[in-house]
Enzyme design. Sequence first.
Site, PDB file in Angstrom:
ATOM      1  CG  HIS A  37      -0.364  -0.084   2.533  1.00  0.00           C
ATOM      2  ND1 HIS A  37       0.178  -1.261   3.025  1.00  0.00           N
ATOM      3  CD2 HIS A  37      -0.220   0.832   3.508  1.00  0.00           C
ATOM      4  CE1 HIS A  37       0.626  -1.056   4.248  1.00  0.00           C
ATOM      5  NE2 HIS A  37       0.398   0.207   4.571  1.00  0.00           N
ATOM      6  CG  HIS A  57       0.603   5.406   4.262  1.00  0.00           C
ATOM      7  ND1 HIS A  57      -0.291   5.382   5.299  1.00  0.00           N
ATOM      8  CD2 HIS A  57       1.316   4.261   4.340  1.00  0.00           C
ATOM      9  CE1 HIS A  57      -0.126   4.272   5.992  1.00  0.00           C
ATOM     10  NE2 HIS A  57       0.854   3.563   5.426  1.00  0.00           N
TER      11      HIS A  57
END
Length: 135
Positions: free
Chosen positions: A101, A103
């Site tokens: 992922h 941010h």
Amino acid sequence: MTAPSCVFCRIVAGTAPATVVDEDERTLAFMDINPGTRGHALVIPKAHAEDLYAVDPQDLAACAVAAQRLALRARDGLGAAGVNLLNACRPAAWQTVFHFHVHVVPRYHGDGLVLPWRPRPGDPAVIAEAAAALR
């Protein structure tokens, strides 16, 4: 590919809650439940990949494009003065959820967030040695 024990895979499947803000064929973006600033979101590939080392290059590229879309929305919709993109790969780098992922952290003047290190000049010999190893 999905991993049933992965919370992000469950978000993709719709079996775990998330506040989704963007989606395309390869990626899903949703609000971080522990935000650093107003508008902090996560971009993930829909296909499970544990981390940066494992993510499919096309999914990585799609995540970068999705992160840019969110950065522009943070600027235009939230009035962010800037954006930090952050990926943590493996526990030594602070990774806590083991599904790749990115941010997307909108930044605002005076928001109080600080870099996790204080930049200072490095030893030129150490820099050259690391550069040689990376080549």
